[in-house]
Enzyme design. Structure first.
Site, PDB file in Angstrom:
ATOM      1  N   GLN A  26      -9.069  -0.146  -8.381  1.00  0.00           N
ATOM      2  CA  GLN A  26      -8.468   0.790  -7.443  1.00  0.00           C
ATOM      3  C   GLN A  26      -7.298   1.515  -8.112  1.00  0.00           C
ATOM      4  O   GLN A  26      -6.763   2.467  -7.569  1.00  0.00           O
ATOM      5  CB  GLN A  26      -7.973   0.033  -6.205  1.00  0.00           C
ATOM      6  CG  GLN A  26      -9.069  -0.682  -5.444  1.00  0.00           C
ATOM      7  CD  GLN A  26      -8.515  -1.624  -4.390  1.00  0.00           C
ATOM      8  OE1 GLN A  26      -8.294  -1.238  -3.242  1.00  0.00           O
ATOM      9  NE2 GLN A  26      -8.256  -2.854  -4.782  1.00  0.00           N
ATOM     10  N   ASN A  27      -6.903   1.023  -9.282  1.00  0.00           N
ATOM     11  CA  ASN A  27      -5.732   1.550  -9.973  1.00  0.00           C
ATOM     12  C   ASN A  27      -6.044   2.869 -10.668  1.00  0.00           C
ATOM     13  O   ASN A  27      -7.155   3.066 -11.172  1.00  0.00           O
ATOM     14  CB  ASN A  27      -5.203   0.523 -10.980  1.00  0.00           C
ATOM     15  CG  ASN A  27      -4.816  -0.762 -10.280  1.00  0.00           C
ATOM     16  OD1 ASN A  27      -4.674  -0.806  -9.064  1.00  0.00           O
ATOM     17  ND2 ASN A  27      -4.667  -1.829 -11.057  1.00  0.00           N
ATOM     18  N   ASP A  75      -3.932   3.895 -13.133  1.00  0.00           N
ATOM     19  CA  ASP A  75      -3.346   3.816 -14.471  1.00  0.00           C
ATOM     20  C   ASP A  75      -4.455   3.503 -15.473  1.00  0.00           C
ATOM     21  O   ASP A  75      -5.553   3.116 -15.071  1.00  0.00           O
ATOM     22  CB  ASP A  75      -2.248   2.742 -14.524  1.00  0.00           C
ATOM     23  CG  ASP A  75      -2.774   1.334 -14.224  1.00  0.00           C
ATOM     24  OD1 ASP A  75      -2.240   0.656 -13.323  1.00  0.00           O
ATOM     25  OD2 ASP A  75      -3.759   0.922 -14.887  1.00  0.00           O
ATOM     26  N   HIS A 100     -10.674   5.033  -7.378  1.00  0.00           N
ATOM     27  CA  HIS A 100      -9.714   5.975  -6.775  1.00  0.00           C
ATOM     28  C   HIS A 100      -9.253   7.029  -7.763  1.00  0.00           C
ATOM     29  O   HIS A 100      -8.219   7.670  -7.569  1.00  0.00           O
ATOM     30  CB  HIS A 100      -8.502   5.212  -6.218  1.00  0.00           C
ATOM     31  CG  HIS A 100      -8.838   4.306  -5.083  1.00  0.00           C
ATOM     32  ND1 HIS A 100      -8.045   3.257  -4.707  1.00  0.00           N
ATOM     33  CD2 HIS A 100      -9.901   4.280  -4.238  1.00  0.00           C
ATOM     34  CE1 HIS A 100      -8.595   2.624  -3.679  1.00  0.00           C
ATOM     35  NE2 HIS A 100      -9.718   3.219  -3.381  1.00  0.00           N
ATOM     36  N   CYS A 154      -7.472  26.341 -13.357  1.00  0.00           N
ATOM     37  CA  CYS A 154      -8.637  25.573 -13.823  1.00  0.00           C
ATOM     38  C   CYS A 154      -9.156  26.211 -15.112  1.00  0.00           C
ATOM     39  O   CYS A 154      -9.405  27.422 -15.138  1.00  0.00           O
ATOM     40  CB  CYS A 154      -9.725  25.608 -12.759  1.00  0.00           C
ATOM     41  SG  CYS A 154     -11.332  25.034 -13.353  1.00  0.00           S
ATOM     42  N   GLY A 175      -5.130  -9.084  -7.528  1.00  0.00           N
ATOM     43  CA  GLY A 175      -3.977  -8.229  -7.292  1.00  0.00           C
ATOM     44  C   GLY A 175      -4.208  -7.122  -6.290  1.00  0.00           C
ATOM     45  O   GLY A 175      -3.744  -6.003  -6.476  1.00  0.00           O
ATOM     46  N   ASN A 185      -4.398 -13.759  -6.561  1.00  0.00           N
ATOM     47  CA  ASN A 185      -3.347 -12.891  -6.032  1.00  0.00           C
ATOM     48  C   ASN A 185      -2.031 -13.655  -6.013  1.00  0.00           C
ATOM     49  O   ASN A 185      -2.032 -14.883  -6.102  1.00  0.00           O
ATOM     50  CB  ASN A 185      -3.746 -12.455  -4.604  1.00  0.00           C
ATOM     51  CG  ASN A 185      -3.308 -11.034  -4.306  1.00  0.00           C
ATOM     52  OD1 ASN A 185      -3.501 -10.132  -5.113  1.00  0.00           O
ATOM     53  ND2 ASN A 185      -2.687 -10.846  -3.162  1.00  0.00           N
ATOM     54  N   LEU A 186      -0.946 -12.892  -5.880  1.00  0.00           N
ATOM     55  CA  LEU A 186       0.365 -13.556  -5.845  1.00  0.00           C
ATOM     56  C   LEU A 186       0.465 -14.423  -4.595  1.00  0.00           C
ATOM     57  O   LEU A 186       1.049 -15.503  -4.611  1.00  0.00           O
ATOM     58  CB  LEU A 186       1.470 -12.486  -5.836  1.00  0.00           C
ATOM     59  CG  LEU A 186       2.877 -12.882  -6.238  1.00  0.00           C
ATOM     60  CD1 LEU A 186       2.902 -13.500  -7.631  1.00  0.00           C
ATOM     61  CD2 LEU A 186       3.814 -11.678  -6.176  1.00  0.00           C
ATOM     62  N   ALA A 239      -0.567 -12.621 -11.836  1.00  0.00           N
ATOM     63  CA  ALA A 239      -1.839 -12.361 -12.526  1.00  0.00           C
ATOM     64  C   ALA A 239      -1.761 -12.684 -14.018  1.00  0.00           C
ATOM     65  O   ALA A 239      -2.736 -13.144 -14.607  1.00  0.00           O
ATOM     66  CB  ALA A 239      -2.236 -10.896 -12.327  1.00  0.00           C
TER      67      ALA A 239
HETATM   68  N1  APR Z   1       0.172 -10.841  -9.714  1.00  0.00           N
HETATM   69  C1  APR Z   1      -0.836 -10.895  -8.786  1.00  0.00           C
HETATM   70  N2  APR Z   1      -0.813 -10.235  -7.601  1.00  0.00           N
HETATM   71  C2  APR Z   1       0.292  -9.504  -7.341  1.00  0.00           C
HETATM   72  C3  APR Z   1       1.390  -9.407  -8.241  1.00  0.00           C
HETATM   73  C4  APR Z   1       1.287 -10.119  -9.473  1.00  0.00           C
HETATM   74  N3  APR Z   1       2.263 -10.097 -10.379  1.00  0.00           N
HETATM   75  N4  APR Z   1       2.348  -8.606  -7.676  1.00  0.00           N
HETATM   76  C5  APR Z   1       1.863  -8.236  -6.466  1.00  0.00           C
HETATM   77  N5  APR Z   1       0.633  -8.782  -6.257  1.00  0.00           N
HETATM   78  C6  APR Z   1      -0.245  -8.615  -5.095  1.00  0.00           C
HETATM   79  C7  APR Z   1       0.481  -8.497  -3.766  1.00  0.00           C
HETATM   80  O1  APR Z   1       0.657  -9.762  -3.196  1.00  0.00           O
HETATM   81  C8  APR Z   1      -0.478  -7.628  -2.946  1.00  0.00           C
HETATM   82  O2  APR Z   1      -1.397  -8.449  -2.221  1.00  0.00           O
HETATM   83  O3  APR Z   1      -0.919  -7.391  -5.271  1.00  0.00           O
HETATM   84  C9  APR Z   1      -1.244  -6.814  -4.005  1.00  0.00           C
HETATM   85  C10 APR Z   1      -0.895  -5.339  -4.042  1.00  0.00           C
HETATM   86  O4  APR Z   1      -1.310  -4.770  -2.844  1.00  0.00           O
HETATM   87  P1  APR Z   1      -1.126  -3.198  -2.560  1.00  0.00           P
HETATM   88  O5  APR Z   1       0.228  -2.793  -2.924  1.00  0.00           O
HETATM   89  O6  APR Z   1      -1.608  -2.972  -1.174  1.00  0.00           O
HETATM   90  O7  APR Z   1      -2.104  -2.502  -3.625  1.00  0.00           O
HETATM   91  P2  APR Z   1      -3.702  -2.330  -3.569  1.00  0.00           P
HETATM   92  O8  APR Z   1      -4.354  -3.467  -2.864  1.00  0.00           O
HETATM   93  O9  APR Z   1      -4.145  -2.049  -4.941  1.00  0.00           O
HETATM   94  O10 APR Z   1      -3.841  -1.002  -2.680  1.00  0.00           O
HETATM   95  C11 APR Z   1      -5.129  -0.492  -2.456  1.00  0.00           C
HETATM   96  O11 APR Z   1      -4.258   1.441  -1.358  1.00  0.00           O
HETATM   97  O12 APR Z   1      -2.490   2.804  -1.325  1.00  0.00           O
HETATM   98  C12 APR Z   1      -3.817   2.758  -1.638  1.00  0.00           C
HETATM   99  O13 APR Z   1      -5.077   3.992  -3.194  1.00  0.00           O
HETATM  100  C13 APR Z   1      -4.070   3.044  -3.101  1.00  0.00           C
HETATM  101  O14 APR Z   1      -5.512   1.877  -4.640  1.00  0.00           O
HETATM  102  C14 APR Z   1      -4.550   1.704  -3.637  1.00  0.00           C
HETATM  103  C15 APR Z   1      -5.104   1.024  -2.414  1.00  0.00           C
END
Ligand code: APR
Length: 235
Positions: free
Chosen positions: A92-93, A95, A110, A137, A176, A202-203, A220
């Site tokens: 979903q990242n 980067d 995404h 473009c 994550g 996940n954290l 992670a």
């Molecule tokens: N190691 C593991 N997990 C982690 C860490 C870490 N160091 N730091 C944070 N987390 C976890 C958090 O606990 C949380 O559950 O990563 C998750 C991040 O969640 P979000 O911020 O909601 O990100 P994500 O799930 O990728 O969002 C999904 O939403 O905003 C849109 O398009 C955007 O791709 C994104 C999508």
């Protein structure tokens, strides 16, 4: 089928890049605590104020370009290299840290910060570090360049390919991600339908934690290398 040739499908979210210094979205002080989704992550917001949206993605593009992959990214690249079966990474990242960590053929659901998209003719090209409102473009010359990132209300990329991978998965892992955003948050259910073992790394427990067969909590950079080492010992 032995574990050695099992097909592994991995979904990652912002949490895997947190230890590389890139903010997540929904954690305390995260991107959505600093910016309104409606303003910076919707087509309507872009139409209303393209300067604001370009500013948001330009800042993230600069930050991502200065970030390094961490042991979690590197461990997944190692799994792809050393696991005899197929390993598919869906992220979903936006980067480029999976690729910087050595991963191949990553499916960016995404989009990517490194890409620009023409809103007029759908041509894609490498985004300059700083995009401007009215970015021309290179194909049709329309002043319609936008970040090649999927906004809320838009269709994610590679969905057909991703569902085909999930339908053949023996093991599915989510790393994550908060499990708040669909369709990605429902991939675990698709994997279950295919009979896959599912694990959340996940954290802390995500919104969909209870839907996984197994859960591993912690940073992670620690949980993912340990999980990969275990898998490779079994294969
Ligand atoms: N190691 C593991 N997990 C982690 C860490 C870490 N160091 N730091 C944070 N987390 C976890 C958090 O606990 C949380 O559950 O990563 C998750 C991040 O969640 P979000 O911020 O909601 O990100 P994500 O799930 O990728 O969002 C999904 O939403 O905003 C849109 O398009 C955007 O791709 C994104 C999508």
């Amino acid at each position: 089928m032995g574990k050695s040739s099992q097909k592994i499908v991995i979904l990652t979210g912002a949490g895997i890049s947190a230890e590389s210094g890139l903010g997540t979205f929904r954690d305390a002080g995260g991107l959505w605590a600093q910016h309104r989704i409606e303003d910076v992550a919707t087509p309507e917001g872009f139409a209303r104020n393209p300067d604001l949206v370009h500013g948001f993605y330009n800042a993230r593009r600069v930050q991502a370009a200065g970030a390094d992959p961490n042991p979690a990214h590197q461990a997944l690249a190692r799994l792809q290299r050393e696991h005899p079966g197929e390993v598919v990474i869906v992220t979903q990242n936006v980067d480029g840290l999976h690729e910087a960590g050595g991963a191949q053929r990553v499916l960016h659901l995404h989009g990517t910060l490194a890409g620009a998209l023409c809103a007029a003719c759908s041509h894609r090209w490498a985004a300059p570090m700083e995009m401007q409102t009215g970015q021309p473009c290179p194909a049709c010359a329309a002043p319609a360049g936008r970040p090649d990132v999927v906004w809320f209300g838009e269709m994610p990329y590679f969905m057909e390919e991703i569902y085909a991978h999930l339908a053949g998965a023996d093991l599915f892992a989510a790393i994550g991600t908060s499990g708040e955003v669909y369709p990605a948050a429902a991939f675990v259910d698709e994997a279950h339908l295919a009979g896959a073992h599912t694990v959340e790394l996940n954290l802390e427990p995500s919104a969909t934690a209870s839907r996984f067969s197994e859960r591993r909590f912690g940073p992670a950079s620690e949980t993912v290398p340990a999980w990969v080492a275990e898998l490779l010992r079994q294969s």
